[in-house]
Design a protein around this motif. Sequence first.
Motif, PDB file in Angstrom:
ATOM      1  N   GLU A  36       0.857  -1.174   0.000  1.00 49.16           N
ATOM      2  CA  GLU A  36       0.000   0.000   0.000  1.00 49.16           C
ATOM      3  C   GLU A  36       0.896   1.228   0.000  1.00 49.16           C
ATOM      4  OE1 GLU A  36      -3.307   2.271   2.763  1.00 49.16           O
ATOM      5  OE2 GLU A  36      -2.935   0.131   3.094  1.00 49.16           O
ATOM      6  N   THR A  37       0.620   2.148  -0.897  1.00 49.58           N
ATOM      7  CA  THR A  37       1.430   3.350  -1.003  1.00 49.58           C
ATOM      8  C   THR A  37       0.853   4.464  -0.137  1.00 49.58           C
ATOM      9  OG1 THR A  37       0.182   4.200  -2.895  1.00 49.58           O
ATOM     10  CG2 THR A  37       2.072   2.753  -3.373  1.00 49.58           C
ATOM     11  N   SER A  38       1.615   5.534  -0.025  1.00 47.89           N
ATOM     12  CA  SER A  38       1.175   6.669   0.794  1.00 47.89           C
ATOM     13  C   SER A  38      -0.102   7.316   0.254  1.00 47.89           C
ATOM     14  CB  SER A  38       2.288   7.710   0.905  1.00 47.89           C
ATOM     15  OG  SER A  38       2.648   8.177  -0.379  1.00 47.89           O
ATOM     16  N   SER A  39      -0.409   7.099  -1.025  1.00 48.18           N
ATOM     17  CA  SER A  39      -1.642   7.646  -1.599  1.00 48.18           C
ATOM     18  C   SER A  39      -2.835   6.726  -1.373  1.00 48.18           C
ATOM     19  CB  SER A  39      -1.463   7.890  -3.100  1.00 48.18           C
ATOM     20  OG  SER A  39      -1.400   6.644  -3.780  1.00 48.18           O
ATOM     21  N   GLY A  40      -2.591   5.555  -0.767  1.00 47.79           N
ATOM     22  CA  GLY A  40      -3.667   4.612  -0.496  1.00 47.79           C
ATOM     23  C   GLY A  40      -3.870   3.566  -1.580  1.00 47.79           C
ATOM     24  N   LYS A  41      -3.121   3.664  -2.667  1.00 47.56           N
ATOM     25  CA  LYS A  41      -3.245   2.660  -3.734  1.00 47.56           C
ATOM     26  C   LYS A  41      -2.578   1.360  -3.300  1.00 47.56           C
ATOM     27  CE  LYS A  41      -3.444   5.954  -7.523  1.00 47.56           C
ATOM     28  NZ  LYS A  41      -2.772   6.468  -8.715  1.00 47.56           N
ATOM     29  N   GLN A  42      -3.103   0.260  -3.816  1.00 49.19           N
ATOM     30  CA  GLN A  42      -2.555  -1.056  -3.496  1.00 49.19           C
ATOM     31  C   GLN A  42      -2.075  -1.734  -4.773  1.00 49.19           C
ATOM     32  OE1 GLN A  42      -5.694  -3.077  -1.386  1.00 49.19           O
ATOM     33  NE2 GLN A  42      -5.348  -1.896   0.463  1.00 49.19           N
ATOM     34  N   GLY A  64       3.866   5.486 -11.109  1.00 43.70           N
ATOM     35  CA  GLY A  64       4.458   6.731 -10.623  1.00 43.70           C
ATOM     36  C   GLY A  64       4.525   6.874  -9.118  1.00 43.70           C
ATOM     37  N   GLU A  65       4.454   5.756  -8.400  1.00 49.74           N
ATOM     38  CA  GLU A  65       4.499   5.795  -6.935  1.00 49.74           C
ATOM     39  C   GLU A  65       5.820   5.219  -6.441  1.00 49.74           C
ATOM     40  OE1 GLU A  65       1.533   6.091  -4.623  1.00 49.74           O
ATOM     41  OE2 GLU A  65      -0.081   6.209  -6.083  1.00 49.74           O
ATOM     42  N   PHE A  66       6.291   5.737  -5.288  1.00 45.76           N
ATOM     43  CA  PHE A  66       7.565   5.276  -4.734  1.00 45.76           C
ATOM     44  C   PHE A  66       7.536   5.089  -3.218  1.00 45.76           C
ATOM     45  CE2 PHE A  66       8.454   7.309  -8.715  1.00 45.76           C
ATOM     46  CZ  PHE A  66       9.357   6.442  -9.312  1.00 45.76           C
TER      47      PHE A  66
END
Length: 127
Positions: free
Chosen positions: A32-38, A66-68
């Motif tokens: 799970e990323t900081s934006s809430g996406k899984q 585009g998530e890190f």
Amino acid sequence: MFRELVSLAQSKLRAQEFSGKISCGQVSAAIETSSGKQFSGVCIDAPCSLGTCAERNAIGSMITEGEFKIIRLICIKGNDVILPCGACQELLLQLHPENSEIEVLTSIDGETIKLRDLMPYWWGNIY
């Protein structure tokens, strides 16, 4: 907190073999990323060592979007929660300066550990 990630990871477990050489799906990971996406991924094992871990496949999907920065991670094999391998821990730490705070699930009962506690002497901390 981890319920959805556990469900996602479990839904991807499908041990399969291909061509008598490649197997996959015995291990699954969800992040799970900081934006809430899984994001999820499964392992790909090959006798020539060109396979990849479930965590790295999930990370690849995340980076493609585009998530890190990751806040939670789970790795499972069958009904067992397992820890990410050393190579994956290294990659996770290098992806984002705050990834040392990732909560890694250590048991299906909800126990967690921070990634920094798995790698307390990480070489990147000295720079």
